[in-house]
Design an enzyme around this catalytic site. Structure first.
Site, PDB file in Angstrom:
ATOM      1  N   CYS A   5       0.845  -1.204   0.000  1.00 25.55           N
ATOM      2  CA  CYS A   5       0.000   0.000   0.000  1.00 25.55           C
ATOM      3  C   CYS A   5       0.879   1.253   0.000  1.00 25.55           C
ATOM      4  CB  CYS A   5      -0.923  -0.010   1.222  1.00 25.55           C
ATOM      5  SG  CYS A   5      -1.797   1.545   1.442  1.00 25.55           S
ATOM      6  N   CYS A   8       0.468   3.396   3.173  1.00 21.33           N
ATOM      7  CA  CYS A   8       1.111   2.763   4.339  1.00 21.33           C
ATOM      8  C   CYS A   8       2.617   3.005   4.289  1.00 21.33           C
ATOM      9  CB  CYS A   8       0.838   1.254   4.366  1.00 21.33           C
ATOM     10  SG  CYS A   8      -0.796   0.804   4.979  1.00 21.33           S
ATOM     11  N   ASP A  31      -0.723  16.716  -1.681  1.00 19.33           N
ATOM     12  CA  ASP A  31      -0.922  15.821  -2.825  1.00 19.33           C
ATOM     13  C   ASP A  31       0.185  16.070  -3.849  1.00 19.33           C
ATOM     14  OD1 ASP A  31      -3.656  14.197  -4.016  1.00 19.33           O
ATOM     15  OD2 ASP A  31      -2.094  14.751  -5.438  1.00 19.33           O
ATOM     16  N   HIS A  47      -3.992   0.980   8.252  1.00 17.07           N
ATOM     17  CA  HIS A  47      -4.585   0.716   6.945  1.00 17.07           C
ATOM     18  C   HIS A  47      -6.092   0.490   7.047  1.00 17.07           C
ATOM     19  CE1 HIS A  47      -4.589  -0.346   2.721  1.00 17.07           C
ATOM     20  NE2 HIS A  47      -5.498  -1.242   3.056  1.00 17.07           N
ATOM     21  N   GLY A  94     -13.363   7.278  -8.837  1.00 17.71           N
ATOM     22  CA  GLY A  94     -11.993   7.637  -9.174  1.00 17.71           C
ATOM     23  C   GLY A  94     -10.974   7.338  -8.091  1.00 17.71           C
ATOM     24  N   HIS A  99      -6.257   3.218   0.291  1.00 18.72           N
ATOM     25  CA  HIS A  99      -5.999   3.505   1.712  1.00 18.72           C
ATOM     26  C   HIS A  99      -6.815   4.763   1.964  1.00 18.72           C
ATOM     27  CE1 HIS A  99      -2.987   3.769   5.262  1.00 18.72           C
ATOM     28  NE2 HIS A  99      -3.807   4.811   5.409  1.00 18.72           N
ATOM     29  N   HIS A 101      -8.513   8.117   2.510  1.00 13.41           N
ATOM     30  CA  HIS A 101      -7.968   9.471   2.637  1.00 13.41           C
ATOM     31  C   HIS A 101      -9.043  10.486   2.308  1.00 13.41           C
ATOM     32  CE1 HIS A 101      -7.170   7.847  -1.383  1.00 13.41           C
ATOM     33  NE2 HIS A 101      -7.354   9.077  -1.860  1.00 13.41           N
ATOM     34  N   HIS A 103      -9.530  14.266   0.735  1.00 18.41           N
ATOM     35  CA  HIS A 103      -8.887  15.349  -0.016  1.00 18.41           C
ATOM     36  C   HIS A 103      -9.399  16.661   0.567  1.00 18.41           C
ATOM     37  CE1 HIS A 103      -7.648  12.929  -3.674  1.00 18.41           C
ATOM     38  NE2 HIS A 103      -8.614  12.146  -3.221  1.00 18.41           N
TER      39      HIS A 103
HETATM   40  P1  AMP Z   1      -7.761   9.038  -5.010  1.00 22.68           P
HETATM   41  O1  AMP Z   1      -7.616   9.023  -6.526  1.00 22.68           O
HETATM   42  O2  AMP Z   1      -9.016   9.666  -4.520  1.00 22.68           O
HETATM   43  O3  AMP Z   1      -7.531   7.643  -4.463  1.00 22.68           O
HETATM   44  O4  AMP Z   1      -6.596   9.971  -4.483  1.00 22.68           O
HETATM   45  C1  AMP Z   1      -5.268   9.559  -4.469  1.00 22.68           C
HETATM   46  C2  AMP Z   1      -4.418  10.805  -4.476  1.00 22.68           C
HETATM   47  O5  AMP Z   1      -3.112  10.454  -4.101  1.00 22.68           O
HETATM   48  C3  AMP Z   1      -4.326  11.509  -5.842  1.00 22.68           C
HETATM   49  O6  AMP Z   1      -4.825  12.827  -5.732  1.00 22.68           O
HETATM   50  C4  AMP Z   1      -2.828  11.454  -6.158  1.00 22.68           C
HETATM   51  O7  AMP Z   1      -2.360  12.620  -6.817  1.00 22.68           O
HETATM   52  C5  AMP Z   1      -2.226  11.314  -4.769  1.00 22.68           C
HETATM   53  N1  AMP Z   1      -0.912  10.682  -4.716  1.00 22.68           N
HETATM   54  C6  AMP Z   1      -0.492   9.585  -5.373  1.00 22.68           C
HETATM   55  N2  AMP Z   1       0.780   9.285  -5.037  1.00 22.68           N
HETATM   56  C7  AMP Z   1       1.169  10.235  -4.133  1.00 22.68           C
HETATM   57  C8  AMP Z   1       2.375  10.477  -3.406  1.00 22.68           C
HETATM   58  N3  AMP Z   1       3.452   9.683  -3.531  1.00 22.68           N
HETATM   59  N4  AMP Z   1       2.420  11.546  -2.579  1.00 22.68           N
HETATM   60  C9  AMP Z   1       1.346  12.358  -2.443  1.00 22.68           C
HETATM   61  N5  AMP Z   1       0.176  12.177  -3.093  1.00 22.68           N
HETATM   62  C10 AMP Z   1       0.090  11.128  -3.933  1.00 22.68           C
END
Ligand code: AMP
Length: 115
Positions: A5, A8, A31, A47, A94, A99, A101, A103
């Site tokens: 993950c 994680c 992000d 997780h 989307g 994991h 989160h 936004h």
């Molecule tokens: P979601 O598509 O709702 O699952 O959101 C996942 C978010 O994680 C997206 O907005 C990506 O830009 C962000 N993301 C992916 N990899 C990383 C990373 N290494 N560091 C920070 N954000 C990330």
């Protein structure tokens, strides 16, 4: 922790991130591909795959996630103009990282309904 993950691994410090807050339950990072001038991700340290896995037992965690989102919004200076907090579950919404989160998005106007 799940070795496969991404978040994680970020929580564990194995992958670098720009932290804006951390405590015993929650990590908040910027992000990597921001969709607004402020785009912060708030995630539980442990997780949880998505919103769909939450139960009544997660009340304290959810309270903390939303309280931290309000604190970060204040610190980012986006409270007065307004901001959006969203969480995606599943393919149609989307979700790309499995994991949980939130936004936190701010610093510009947002359309409703969302695209
Ligand atoms: P979601 O598509 O709702 O699952 O959101 C996942 C978010 O994680 C997206 O907005 C990506 O830009 C962000 N993301 C992916 N990899 C990383 C990373 N290494 N560091 C920070 N954000 C990330």
């Amino acid at each position: 922790m799940s070795d496969s993950c991404l978040f994680c691994r970020i929580v564990a410090g194995e992958i670098p991130s720009t932290k804006v807050h951390e405590d015993d339950l929650v990590l908040a990072i910027r992000d990597i591909a921001p969709q607004a001038p402020t785009h912060v991700l708030l995630m539980p340290r442990r997780h949880v795959s998505s919103l769909a896995d939450l139960t009544d037992a997660d009340g304290a965690l959810l309270g903390r996630l939303f309280a931290v989102s309000a604190d970060v919004a204040r610190a980012e200076g986006i409270e007065t103009d307004g901001y959006r907090v969203v969480s995606n579950h599943g393919r149609a919404a989307g979700q790309s990282v499995e994991h949980l989160h939130l936004h936190l998005l701010g610093g510009r106007a947002f359309a409703w309904p969302p695209g």
